[in-house]
Design a protein around this motif. Structure first.
Motif, PDB file in Angstrom:
ATOM      1  N   MET A 151       0.809  -1.217   0.000  1.00 39.66           N
ATOM      2  CA  MET A 151       0.000   0.000   0.000  1.00 39.66           C
ATOM      3  C   MET A 151       0.839   1.263   0.000  1.00 39.66           C
ATOM      4  SD  MET A 151      -3.373  -0.856   2.306  1.00 39.66           S
ATOM      5  CE  MET A 151      -3.960   0.821   2.039  1.00 39.66           C
ATOM      6  N   PRO A 152       1.858   1.379   0.872  1.00 36.60           N
ATOM      7  CA  PRO A 152       2.687   2.593   0.812  1.00 36.60           C
ATOM      8  C   PRO A 152       3.393   2.777  -0.530  1.00 36.60           C
ATOM      9  CG  PRO A 152       3.040   1.434   2.881  1.00 36.60           C
ATOM     10  CD  PRO A 152       2.232   0.522   2.006  1.00 36.60           C
ATOM     11  N   VAL A 153       3.878   1.685  -1.120  1.00 30.35           N
ATOM     12  CA  VAL A 153       4.554   1.785  -2.412  1.00 30.35           C
ATOM     13  C   VAL A 153       3.569   2.225  -3.496  1.00 30.35           C
ATOM     14  CG1 VAL A 153       5.675   0.445  -4.248  1.00 30.35           C
ATOM     15  CG2 VAL A 153       6.414   0.189  -1.871  1.00 30.35           C
ATOM     16  N   GLN A 154       2.366   1.689  -3.467  1.00 31.22           N
ATOM     17  CA  GLN A 154       1.366   2.074  -4.459  1.00 31.22           C
ATOM     18  C   GLN A 154       0.992   3.546  -4.299  1.00 31.22           C
ATOM     19  OE1 GLN A 154       0.082   0.136  -7.117  1.00 31.22           O
ATOM     20  NE2 GLN A 154      -0.483   2.228  -7.679  1.00 31.22           N
ATOM     21  N   GLU A 155       0.805   3.997  -3.059  1.00 31.87           N
ATOM     22  CA  GLU A 155       0.482   5.414  -2.822  1.00 31.87           C
ATOM     23  C   GLU A 155       1.628   6.308  -3.260  1.00 31.87           C
ATOM     24  OE1 GLU A 155      -1.278   7.032   0.571  1.00 31.87           O
ATOM     25  OE2 GLU A 155      -2.727   5.422   0.876  1.00 31.87           O
ATOM     26  N   THR A 156       2.853   5.837  -3.046  1.00 35.60           N
ATOM     27  CA  THR A 156       4.017   6.611  -3.486  1.00 35.60           C
ATOM     28  C   THR A 156       4.009   6.772  -4.997  1.00 35.60           C
ATOM     29  OG1 THR A 156       5.353   5.902  -1.599  1.00 35.60           O
ATOM     30  CG2 THR A 156       6.536   6.649  -3.554  1.00 35.60           C
ATOM     31  N   ALA A 157       3.773   5.670  -5.707  1.00 34.88           N
ATOM     32  CA  ALA A 157       3.733   5.718  -7.170  1.00 34.88           C
ATOM     33  C   ALA A 157       2.609   6.628  -7.657  1.00 34.88           C
ATOM     34  CB  ALA A 157       3.563   4.313  -7.732  1.00 34.88           C
ATOM     35  N   ASP A 158       1.431   6.523  -7.026  1.00 34.14           N
ATOM     36  CA  ASP A 158       0.300   7.372  -7.419  1.00 34.14           C
ATOM     37  C   ASP A 158       0.609   8.840  -7.152  1.00 34.14           C
ATOM     38  OD1 ASP A 158      -1.053   5.086  -8.141  1.00 34.14           O
ATOM     39  OD2 ASP A 158      -2.262   4.997  -6.310  1.00 34.14           O
ATOM     40  N   GLY A 159       1.183   9.108  -5.979  1.00 33.16           N
ATOM     41  CA  GLY A 159       1.499  10.486  -5.614  1.00 33.16           C
ATOM     42  C   GLY A 159       2.509  11.105  -6.557  1.00 33.16           C
ATOM     43  N   ILE A 160       3.532  10.359  -6.918  1.00 37.79           N
ATOM     44  CA  ILE A 160       4.548  10.865  -7.836  1.00 37.79           C
ATOM     45  C   ILE A 160       3.937  11.111  -9.220  1.00 37.79           C
ATOM     46  CG2 ILE A 160       6.649  10.222  -9.089  1.00 37.79           C
ATOM     47  CD1 ILE A 160       7.572   8.898  -6.447  1.00 37.79           C
ATOM     48  N   GLY A 161       3.039  10.222  -9.622  1.00 40.00           N
ATOM     49  CA  GLY A 161       2.354  10.422 -10.900  1.00 40.00           C
ATOM     50  C   GLY A 161       1.549  11.707 -10.910  1.00 40.00           C
ATOM     51  N   GLU A 162       0.851  12.000  -9.824  1.00 37.37           N
ATOM     52  CA  GLU A 162       0.063  13.234  -9.731  1.00 37.37           C
ATOM     53  C   GLU A 162       0.955  14.461  -9.725  1.00 37.37           C
ATOM     54  OE1 GLU A 162      -2.362  12.915  -6.283  1.00 37.37           O
ATOM     55  OE2 GLU A 162      -3.597  11.278  -7.079  1.00 37.37           O
ATOM     56  N   LEU A 163       2.061  14.389  -9.009  1.00 38.58           N
ATOM     57  CA  LEU A 163       2.992  15.526  -8.974  1.00 38.58           C
ATOM     58  C   LEU A 163       3.522  15.816 -10.373  1.00 38.58           C
ATOM     59  CD1 LEU A 163       5.024  14.615  -5.756  1.00 38.58           C
ATOM     60  CD2 LEU A 163       3.474  16.566  -5.997  1.00 38.58           C
ATOM     61  N   ARG A 164       3.893  14.765 -11.089  1.00 36.65           N
ATOM     62  CA  ARG A 164       4.431  14.942 -12.438  1.00 36.65           C
ATOM     63  C   ARG A 164       3.370  15.509 -13.376  1.00 36.65           C
ATOM     64  NH1 ARG A 164       7.854   9.221 -12.501  1.00 36.65           N
ATOM     65  NH2 ARG A 164       9.863  10.121 -11.839  1.00 36.65           N
ATOM     66  N   THR A 165       2.140  15.041 -13.246  1.00 35.49           N
ATOM     67  CA  THR A 165       1.062  15.540 -14.096  1.00 35.49           C
ATOM     68  C   THR A 165       0.845  17.031 -13.895  1.00 35.49           C
ATOM     69  OG1 THR A 165      -0.072  13.397 -14.119  1.00 35.49           O
ATOM     70  CG2 THR A 165      -1.408  15.335 -14.607  1.00 35.49           C
ATOM     71  N   ASP A 166       0.970  17.485 -12.646  1.00 30.96           N
ATOM     72  CA  ASP A 166       0.740  18.896 -12.324  1.00 30.96           C
ATOM     73  C   ASP A 166       2.007  19.736 -12.429  1.00 30.96           C
ATOM     74  OD1 ASP A 166      -1.769  17.874 -11.713  1.00 30.96           O
ATOM     75  OD2 ASP A 166      -2.074  19.278 -10.067  1.00 30.96           O
ATOM     76  N   GLY A 167       3.101  19.143 -12.891  1.00 23.16           N
ATOM     77  CA  GLY A 167       4.312  19.919 -13.098  1.00 23.16           C
ATOM     78  C   GLY A 167       5.047  20.313 -11.837  1.00 23.16           C
ATOM     79  N   LEU A 168       4.853  19.552 -10.762  1.00 23.66           N
ATOM     80  CA  LEU A 168       5.545  19.827  -9.504  1.00 23.66           C
ATOM     81  C   LEU A 168       6.817  18.991  -9.435  1.00 23.66           C
ATOM     82  CD1 LEU A 168       2.372  19.887  -7.273  1.00 23.66           C
ATOM     83  CD2 LEU A 168       3.910  21.826  -7.608  1.00 23.66           C
ATOM     84  N   PRO A 169       7.915  19.552  -8.951  1.00 21.66           N
ATOM     85  CA  PRO A 169       9.215  18.860  -9.018  1.00 21.66           C
ATOM     86  C   PRO A 169       9.354  17.744  -7.988  1.00 21.66           C
ATOM     87  CG  PRO A 169       9.450  20.985  -7.930  1.00 21.66           C
ATOM     88  CD  PRO A 169       8.030  20.910  -8.403  1.00 21.66           C
ATOM     89  N   THR A 170       9.669  16.570  -8.465  1.00 23.15           N
ATOM     90  CA  THR A 170       9.881  15.429  -7.565  1.00 23.15           C
ATOM     91  C   THR A 170      11.350  15.346  -7.172  1.00 23.15           C
ATOM     92  OG1 THR A 170      10.115  14.007  -9.515  1.00 23.15           O
ATOM     93  CG2 THR A 170       7.960  14.090  -8.462  1.00 23.15           C
ATOM     94  N   GLY A 171      11.592  14.831  -5.969  1.00 26.84           N
ATOM     95  CA  GLY A 171      12.948  14.691  -5.466  1.00 26.84           C
ATOM     96  C   GLY A 171      13.375  13.242  -5.416  1.00 26.84           C
ATOM     97  N   GLY A 172      13.343  12.658  -4.226  1.00 28.38           N
ATOM     98  CA  GLY A 172      13.726  11.266  -4.068  1.00 28.38           C
ATOM     99  C   GLY A 172      12.677  10.487  -3.309  1.00 28.38           C
ATOM    100  N   VAL A 173      12.877   9.190  -3.231  1.00 29.00           N
ATOM    101  CA  VAL A 173      12.023   8.301  -2.444  1.00 29.00           C
ATOM    102  C   VAL A 173      12.857   7.772  -1.291  1.00 29.00           C
ATOM    103  CG1 VAL A 173      10.695   6.158  -2.421  1.00 29.00           C
ATOM    104  CG2 VAL A 173      10.625   7.654  -4.436  1.00 29.00           C
ATOM    105  N   ILE A 174      12.361   7.971  -0.084  1.00 34.41           N
ATOM    106  CA  ILE A 174      13.082   7.538   1.112  1.00 34.41           C
ATOM    107  C   ILE A 174      12.377   6.313   1.678  1.00 34.41           C
ATOM    108  CG2 ILE A 174      13.923   8.222   3.391  1.00 34.41           C
ATOM    109  CD1 ILE A 174      13.512  11.182   2.323  1.00 34.41           C
ATOM    110  N   ILE A 175      13.053   5.183   1.614  1.00 35.52           N
ATOM    111  CA  ILE A 175      12.497   3.940   2.142  1.00 35.52           C
ATOM    112  C   ILE A 175      12.839   3.879   3.622  1.00 35.52           C
ATOM    113  CG2 ILE A 175      12.396   1.440   1.902  1.00 35.52           C
ATOM    114  CD1 ILE A 175      13.566   1.772  -0.916  1.00 35.52           C
TER     115      ILE A 175
END
Length: 325
Positions: free
Chosen positions: A196-220
């Motif tokens: 679930m956390p990995v799926q939410e991370t992927a979804d969240g990053i997808g939304e950020l990219r769609t809206d043109g917001l800059p992504t950084g890193g993923v901290i496990i």
């Protein structure tokens, strides 16, 4: 190089802890970092074992090498008073409105305005310079809302569209978005090696990219150490009973005869080993999915004794080794 680090993640992944550790890591070697809380939970104060944070910037920790971590808990009502004073010169009048309950009313019925105020305060700290012309803070770290709300929280342009299309509020939102969509900003996601956390991370990053917001890193976060090597995991997963019994016998736990100690230990150990093998396989799958996101991955170990101030510094040291400074 990013100066505003926005930290989000699914609830329960430890995003506040990671934000605090990142602030410490970025303050190493004489730097100054501001750690910003926007949800009013006072989680930062608890982590640093200090009293509740007020609506003012306060030094809460020293980092290795003489750096400093300052912290601020942003209160929407006080932020609106600042806003009224800054743009409308409503000092005493603004305080009168607060007494009448108008400030609380405004921030409650207009959530878009609330987000502008919260993000605007952090962006102001990013841009602020001292008398010497240098930035007051080398980095600003925001402990942001969870993954499901982060894109809407940051995309204040859409939030204020129904409030004002011109004027100071609109201009403030535009100024905030210029910072949030610039290379100065990076949005980091905190996750666990679970579905679930990995799926939410992927979804969240997808939304950020769609809206043109800059992504950084993923901290496990909370990465558990490997107990068995690949060969042992394979043995456990395939239930090689005879091999395990022989190994126990060779370890001095009695012969492998039927009913002996080694024989009695085989089934419980195999059950635990199978559970471990299943977890290892799941974690490999989840790590592969995170790798496919194409972002830098950072890993923080699970602290089995829980998080105290010493543990926080330990996580900061781990991040410092991995983080590009």
């Amino acid at each position: 190089m990013s100066r505003l680090h926005v930290v989000s993640g699914k609830g329960g992944t430890g995003k506040t802890t990671v934000a605090a550790a990142l602030a410490l890591a970025l303050a190493t070697d004489g730097r100054r970092t501001l750690l910003v809380e926007v949800e009013g939970r006072q989680g930062i104060a608890q982590l640093f074992e200090t009293e509740a944070l007020p609506y003012e910037e306060r030094k809460i920790a020293r980092a290795p090498g003489g750096g400093e971590v300052h912290a601020l808990a942003i209160d929407p009502e006080f932020a609106l008073l600042d806003y009224l004073h800054m743009f409308y010169k409503m000092g005493s009048a603004g305080r009168a409105l607060k007494k009448l309950g108008a400030i609380d009313f405004a921030t409650t019925i207009a959530p878009g305005l609330r987000d502008v105020l919260l993000t605007g305060k952090a962006c102001e700290a990013v841009r602020r310079k001292g008398k010497d012309g240098r930035f007051v803070y080398d980095s600003v770290v925001m402990d942001a809302p969870p993954t499901g709300r982060i894109t809407r929280f940051l995309n204040v342009n859409h939030e204020v569209a129904g409030l004002a299309r011109t004027g100071p509020i609109h201009n403030q939102a535009q100024a905030v978005m210029r910072v949030l969509k610039s290379p100065e900003t990076a949005v980091h996601m905190v996750t666990l090696l679970e579905e679930m956390p990995v799926q939410e991370t992927a979804d969240g990053i997808g939304e950020l990219r769609t809206d043109g917001l800059p992504t950084g890193g993923v901290i496990i976060n909370m990465v558990r150490p490997a107990v068995l090597d690949h060969a042992a995991v394979d043995t456990a997963a395939n239930g090689r009973r005879a091999a395990v019994a022989k190994a126990l016998s060779q370890a001095g736990l009695g012969g492998a005869r039927r009913g002996g100690l080694a024989e009695r230990l085989v089934d419980p150990l195999l059950a635990q080993a199978r559970e471990h093998a299943e977890r290892v396989a799941l974690e490999r799958t989840q790590r592969a999915e995170l790798t496919d996101l194409g972002l830098p991955l950072y890993e923080l170990e699970l602290l089995t004794d829980g998080i105290d101030l010493a543990g926080l510094y330990r996580l900061a040291a781990d991040l410092r080794k991995q983080w590009p400074m």
